[in-house]
Design a protein around this motif. Sequence first.
Motif, PDB file in Angstrom:
ATOM      1  N   LEU A 203       0.871  -1.178   0.000  1.00 24.66           N
ATOM      2  CA  LEU A 203       0.000   0.000   0.000  1.00 24.66           C
ATOM      3  C   LEU A 203       0.904   1.222   0.000  1.00 24.66           C
ATOM      4  CD1 LEU A 203      -3.004   0.902   0.216  1.00 24.66           C
ATOM      5  CD2 LEU A 203      -2.654   1.050   2.685  1.00 24.66           C
ATOM      6  N   HIS A 204       0.619   2.182  -0.877  1.00 26.80           N
ATOM      7  CA  HIS A 204       1.489   3.336  -1.055  1.00 26.80           C
ATOM      8  C   HIS A 204       0.750   4.629  -0.717  1.00 26.80           C
ATOM      9  CE1 HIS A 204       4.235   0.725  -3.436  1.00 26.80           C
ATOM     10  NE2 HIS A 204       3.097   0.185  -3.838  1.00 26.80           N
ATOM     11  N   LYS A 205       1.445   5.495   0.009  1.00 20.21           N
ATOM     12  CA  LYS A 205       0.950   6.849   0.290  1.00 20.21           C
ATOM     13  C   LYS A 205       2.101   7.800  -0.020  1.00 20.21           C
ATOM     14  CE  LYS A 205       0.025   9.968   4.141  1.00 20.21           C
ATOM     15  NZ  LYS A 205       0.040  10.093   5.614  1.00 20.21           N
ATOM     16  N   GLN A 206       1.954   8.548  -1.081  1.00 17.47           N
ATOM     17  CA  GLN A 206       3.017   9.447  -1.553  1.00 17.47           C
ATOM     18  C   GLN A 206       4.320   8.647  -1.723  1.00 17.47           C
ATOM     19  OE1 GLN A 206       2.971  12.671   1.309  1.00 17.47           O
ATOM     20  NE2 GLN A 206       1.087  13.522   0.490  1.00 17.47           N
ATOM     21  N   THR A 207       5.369   8.993  -1.011  1.00 22.24           N
ATOM     22  CA  THR A 207       6.642   8.273  -1.170  1.00 22.24           C
ATOM     23  C   THR A 207       6.789   7.112  -0.195  1.00 22.24           C
ATOM     24  OG1 THR A 207       7.753   9.802   0.358  1.00 22.24           O
ATOM     25  CG2 THR A 207       7.795  10.364  -1.989  1.00 22.24           C
ATOM     26  N   LEU A 208       5.772   6.877   0.652  1.00 18.88           N
ATOM     27  CA  LEU A 208       5.846   5.814   1.650  1.00 18.88           C
ATOM     28  C   LEU A 208       5.154   4.555   1.143  1.00 18.88           C
ATOM     29  CD1 LEU A 208       4.949   7.905   4.833  1.00 18.88           C
ATOM     30  CD2 LEU A 208       7.232   7.321   3.982  1.00 18.88           C
ATOM     31  N   SER A 209       5.686   3.394   1.537  1.00 15.01           N
ATOM     32  CA  SER A 209       5.092   2.113   1.167  1.00 15.01           C
ATOM     33  C   SER A 209       5.008   1.222   2.394  1.00 15.01           C
ATOM     34  CB  SER A 209       5.926   1.420   0.088  1.00 15.01           C
ATOM     35  OG  SER A 209       5.983   2.199  -1.086  1.00 15.01           O
ATOM     36  N   ALA A 210       3.992   0.354   2.416  1.00 17.96           N
ATOM     37  CA  ALA A 210       3.807  -0.563   3.538  1.00 17.96           C
ATOM     38  C   ALA A 210       3.384  -1.928   3.026  1.00 17.96           C
ATOM     39  CB  ALA A 210       2.745  -0.026   4.493  1.00 17.96           C
ATOM     40  N   ASN A 211       3.924  -2.967   3.627  1.00 18.12           N
ATOM     41  CA  ASN A 211       3.483  -4.324   3.340  1.00 18.12           C
ATOM     42  C   ASN A 211       2.001  -4.419   3.699  1.00 18.12           C
ATOM     43  OD1 ASN A 211       2.994  -7.055   3.179  1.00 18.12           O
ATOM     44  ND2 ASN A 211       4.464  -7.646   4.746  1.00 18.12           N
ATOM     45  N   ALA A 212       1.157  -4.671   2.710  1.00 18.26           N
ATOM     46  CA  ALA A 212      -0.292  -4.648   2.916  1.00 18.26           C
ATOM     47  C   ALA A 212      -0.785  -5.807   3.774  1.00 18.26           C
ATOM     48  CB  ALA A 212      -1.014  -4.655   1.576  1.00 18.26           C
ATOM     49  N   LYS A 213       0.076  -6.780   4.056  1.00 19.01           N
ATOM     50  CA  LYS A 213      -0.318  -7.912   4.889  1.00 19.01           C
ATOM     51  C   LYS A 213       0.080  -7.701   6.346  1.00 19.01           C
ATOM     52  CE  LYS A 213      -0.010 -11.027   0.921  1.00 19.01           C
ATOM     53  NZ  LYS A 213       0.540 -12.281   0.359  1.00 19.01           N
ATOM     54  N   SER A 214       0.615  -6.518   6.649  1.00 25.92           N
ATOM     55  CA  SER A 214       1.046  -6.197   8.007  1.00 25.92           C
ATOM     56  C   SER A 214       0.216  -5.052   8.568  1.00 25.92           C
ATOM     57  CB  SER A 214       2.529  -5.811   8.032  1.00 25.92           C
ATOM     58  OG  SER A 214       2.887  -5.221   9.263  1.00 25.92           O
ATOM     59  N   LEU A 215      -0.545  -5.335   9.624  1.00 27.62           N
ATOM     60  CA  LEU A 215      -1.355  -4.307  10.273  1.00 27.62           C
ATOM     61  C   LEU A 215      -0.502  -3.133  10.734  1.00 27.62           C
ATOM     62  CD1 LEU A 215      -3.820  -3.205  12.007  1.00 27.62           C
ATOM     63  CD2 LEU A 215      -2.927  -4.656  13.826  1.00 27.62           C
ATOM     64  N   VAL A 216       0.610  -3.435  11.400  1.00 24.38           N
ATOM     65  CA  VAL A 216       1.460  -2.384  11.948  1.00 24.38           C
ATOM     66  C   VAL A 216       2.053  -1.523  10.838  1.00 24.38           C
ATOM     67  CG1 VAL A 216       3.567  -1.921  13.263  1.00 24.38           C
ATOM     68  CG2 VAL A 216       1.958  -3.665  14.050  1.00 24.38           C
ATOM     69  N   ALA A 217       2.455  -2.150   9.730  1.00 25.77           N
ATOM     70  CA  ALA A 217       3.024  -1.400   8.604  1.00 25.77           C
ATOM     71  C   ALA A 217       1.988  -0.448   8.011  1.00 25.77           C
ATOM     72  CB  ALA A 217       3.541  -2.359   7.540  1.00 25.77           C
ATOM     73  N   ILE A 218       0.748  -0.911   7.897  1.00 31.04           N
ATOM     74  CA  ILE A 218      -0.314  -0.056   7.358  1.00 31.04           C
ATOM     75  C   ILE A 218      -0.572   1.118   8.289  1.00 31.04           C
ATOM     76  CG2 ILE A 218      -2.766   0.046   6.753  1.00 31.04           C
ATOM     77  CD1 ILE A 218      -2.548  -2.906   5.933  1.00 31.04           C
ATOM     78  N   MET A 219      -0.639   0.850   9.597  1.00 30.55           N
ATOM     79  CA  MET A 219      -0.871   1.923  10.566  1.00 30.55           C
ATOM     80  C   MET A 219       0.268   2.939  10.555  1.00 30.55           C
ATOM     81  SD  MET A 219      -2.533  -0.152  13.793  1.00 30.55           S
ATOM     82  CE  MET A 219      -2.645   1.325  14.801  1.00 30.55           C
TER      83      MET A 219
END
Length: 284
Positions: A203-219
């Motif tokens: 999941l991407h927000k501007q220049t940041l990315s997060a593993n979409a299978k990780s709750l903590v990464a998304i938060m």
Amino acid sequence: MTTSQPLELLAPLSGVLLALDQVPDPVFSGRVIGDGLCIDPTSHTLCAPLAGVISNIQDSGHAVSVTADNGVQVLLHIGLDTVNLAGQGFTRLVEEGQRVEAGQPLIEFDADYVALNARSLLTLMLIVSGEPFVPLVAGQALVESGQPLVQVSPGPMPAEVDEEEGNALFSKPVTLPNASGLHARPAAVFAQAAKGFSSSIFLHKQTLSANAKSLVAIMALQTSQGDSVQVSAAGEDAEAAIQALVALLLDGCGETLPVAVEAINEPATPASSASVLRGVCASP
């Protein structure tokens, strides 16, 4: 391979210990976010239940995650729907990326204010990395901050997920409709849905990315209502994953979305302004 030693998690605050089944929220009680326990607090300082690194602390100060060196990841969430307080009543004492020791104060909160302005003061300690654990305190009991509560059995360290830049498919930008962005509840629903696909998903927000299978990464993306995000996926079911996850985002990830004020207040037949009561949308 050497087996990791069992890890004790300490009570993050003092209060009455409760089972998750007693939490009046289906995402928490249903263990969508992770298994763990709940405390109805009598103290007002949230402390680290284990030593590790602050992997995420919400700007609003109502939730924090600590990750141990052996991969055990614990989410602490003060109250229910406390994200709606927008930080009022909370004082953050640590920063993301900071190393902390077990028992170290993480967040101070005004218990009276939170109790009066949020749905509940019940505070959750959830093992979001999924390791099995054994309770050290039986049933409903009064516990003290720093008291050993559960023993966790760490497994092998999870492998790092690398995005396949060249082969990844990207969705069109999606505007988040959730009033408080992807906080714990919708983030958990999104992560659980992403885990249903074999593809690597981000999941991407501007220049940041997060593993979409990780709750903590998304938060950790710290999203807000109106933010533009994109979903990327690389793998054999990438296209299906993107289609399903974009639809989930647009639908609010299970949260009830605010209805347009005009749709609520506009009469079916013409009426004088004196007979029409105008209002604004309250809490979703």
